[in-house]
Design a protein around this motif. Structure first.
Motif: not given
Length: 294
Positions: A182-199
């Motif tokens: 959910e966090g990656a989807a909400l942040a629009g993060s690239a595939q393979g992003s770390t948890f810290s990057e998503v946060l």
């Protein structure tokens, strides 16, 4: 602090299977049980078991009276759970031999909630109280806006995640709780992003919100303004992951309401969810306060 959890109340139908059924496949179940569930009800049970003052608001059919009785037995105020003539929400859960689950939801009463009922419920709460929400009922945007207008703080758990969430007034949310997907989807993060990057992306996207990111076996992360925290899991043998996130939220919120700091709240929440996943079931697997705070 009083908590008003306006959320889903479901009947869980749990089938133990070798693997999650595939399209066109007929699969025999090795076990079956019926239990109380729904992310909203689970979180209310977790709040109550942790010792919080929590009222649950929602809607059920006549088939769901046992859900109300169970929540009441845990200490949840159920006076705002309304009865209607349709069916209660249902969850068909496949639990595979790796103890992972796949869930099919039927909204039932969770989708029959009206704005008038919401106004009646919110009228009983105000400044100093917190509204707890998930994404299994209707009128989430309305609930956020009306609660903030009454001076309440708002906690939103974005599960289950869908595109509607992007249209919610998330800038009004005080505490945003997401898992890694959910966090990656909400942040629009690239595939393979770390948890810290998503946060980091979420903290920058929603600067007025505290962010809690649960990451399964990698523990939990917290971000708000310049503060970044991490807490590892409380490791026990896994029996069923169904209510892990709901348990985490209930104990994190209760810990904070008791005056514990963010790191301590993360620690208690991880411990509680670790205990929950070591047991089979949803609501019944959630530990009581003495098992976590003791």
């Amino acid at each position: 602090m009083r908590f008003l959890n306006y959320g889903s109340v479901n009947i869980d139908l749990v089938f133990s299977v070798d693997h999650v059924v595939q399209p066109g496949e007929t699969l025999s179940s090795t076990g079956f049980f019926k239990s109380a569930g729904g992310k909203g009800a689970n979180q209310s049970a977790a709040l109550a078991k942790a010792g919080a003052d929590v009222t649950h608001a929602g809607k059920i059919g006549a088939d769901g009276q046992f859900l109300v009785d169970l929540l009441s037995g845990y200490g949840v105020d159920t006076s705002l759970i309304r009865l209607y003539e349709g069916a209660s929400g249902q969850a068909l859960i496949q639990l595979d031999k790796q103890k992972q689950n796949a869930i099919v939801l039927f909204g039932g009463g969770n989708l029959a909630i009206t704005k008038g009922e919401i106004d009646e419920s919110l009228a009983l709460f105000g400044p100093g109280d917190m509204l707890v929400l998930q994404n299994e009922i209707v009128h989430v945007s309305y609930l956020i806006e009306r609660a903030k207008a009454r001076g309440m703080s708002v906690c939103l758990n974005t599960a289950p995640f869908d595109e509607k969430i992007l249209g919610y007034p998330l800038h009004l949310v005080d505490l945003l709780v997401v898992n890694e997907i959910e966090g990656a989807a909400l942040a629009g993060s690239a595939q393979g992003s770390t948890f810290s990057e998503v946060l980091e992306a979420l903290v920058h996207a929603y600067p007025g919100s505290e962010i809690v990111l649960t990451a399964g076996k990698h523990g939990a992360y917290y971000g708000y303004r310049s503060l970044r925290l991490h807490e590892p899991i409380y490791e026990l043998p896994v029996a069923d992951t169904t209510a892990a996130g709901d348990t985490f939220i209930g104990y994190f919120l209760t810990s904070r309401s008791l005056g514990h700091g963010q790191q301590e709240a993360l620690r208690y929440a991880c411990k509680a969810s670790g205990i929950a996943v070591s047991r089979v079931g949803a609501m019944g697997s959630i530990p009581f306060a003495g098992e976590v705070f003791g």
